[in-house]
Design a protein around this motif. Structure first.
Motif, mmCIF file in Angstrom:
data_model
loop_
_atom_site.group_PDB
_atom_site.id
_atom_site.type_symbol
_atom_site.label_atom_id
_atom_site.label_comp_id
_atom_site.label_asym_id
_atom_site.label_seq_id
_atom_site.Cartn_x
_atom_site.Cartn_y
_atom_site.Cartn_z
ATOM 1 N N ARG A 33 0.834 -1.203 0.000
ATOM 2 C CA ARG A 33 0.000 0.000 0.000
ATOM 3 C C ARG A 33 0.872 1.258 0.000
ATOM 4 N N SER A 34 1.938 1.229 0.786
ATOM 5 C CA SER A 34 2.851 2.377 0.816
ATOM 6 C C SER A 34 3.484 2.616 -0.550
ATOM 7 N N ASP A 53 0.734 4.120 -2.842
ATOM 8 C CA ASP A 53 0.215 5.451 -2.529
ATOM 9 C C ASP A 53 1.288 6.539 -2.495
ATOM 10 N N THR A 54 2.527 6.177 -2.268
ATOM 11 C CA THR A 54 3.586 7.164 -2.088
ATOM 12 C C THR A 54 3.788 8.090 -3.291
#
Length: 168
Positions: free
Chosen positions: A53-54, A57-58
């Motif tokens: 997820r990081s 989304d980053t």
């Protein structure tokens, strides 16, 4: 070398081992498979998914922060440019403010009280309001402090509170 377990855990462990030995081979395989599935699910939920997820989304977050930084840098540059401009006397600021407001027509009314000014709008087009704000900031050196505006079919209505430059 074995580590000693507390007596309660040692007893439970021994009970589990005895039960495990009594189980049929098929039951042991099913329990082992279930434990593997639960283990894999835990590794996914606690280790892989947050990192995934990081990574996903980053880039969007970085783009948003960079955009905000660029806006802040533009505003800082504008503030530096405005500070470089010569000061305006209160009478000149009021005259520039009145002149800019007259160009808005009958849909705008200006009220002056000391170093504060309030512009009341009724159906002013967005382009005219933007031009007025630019002129007020550059020519009158007035600083918009508060705006309560609503957009309707005829344009913007509401009020804008400004602070005029102080003498000295």
């Amino acid at each position: 070398m074995k580590t000693a377990l507390p007596p309660a855990l040692a007893a439970m462990s021994e009970q589990w081992r005895a039960r495990w030995r009594r189980m049929a081979r098929r039951e042991r395989r099913l329990i082992t498979a279930a434990a593997i599935v639960v283990g894999v699910a835990l590794v996914w939920m606690l280790g892989v998914q947050p990192a995934w997820r990081s990574l996903r989304d980053t880039p969007a977050q970085i783009d948003a922060v960079e955009f905000q930084l660029q806006q802040m840098q533009r505003q800082a540059a504008e503030a530096r440019e405005l500070r470089k401009l010569p000061t305006v006397k209160p009478a000149q600021a009021e005259a520039a403010l009145r002149g800019a407001t007259e160009r808005l027509g009958t849909n705008a009314r200006l009220t002056l009280q000391g170093d504060r000014a309030t512009l009341t709008l009724s159906g002013v087009p967005g382009e005219a309001l933007a031009a007025w704000l630019g002129e007020v900031r550059s020519a009158a050196r007035a600083r918009p402090d508060e705006a309560k505006l609503s957009h309707g079919p005829n344009g913007y209505s509401g009020s804008v509170l400004l602070t005029l430059p102080r003498p000295g």
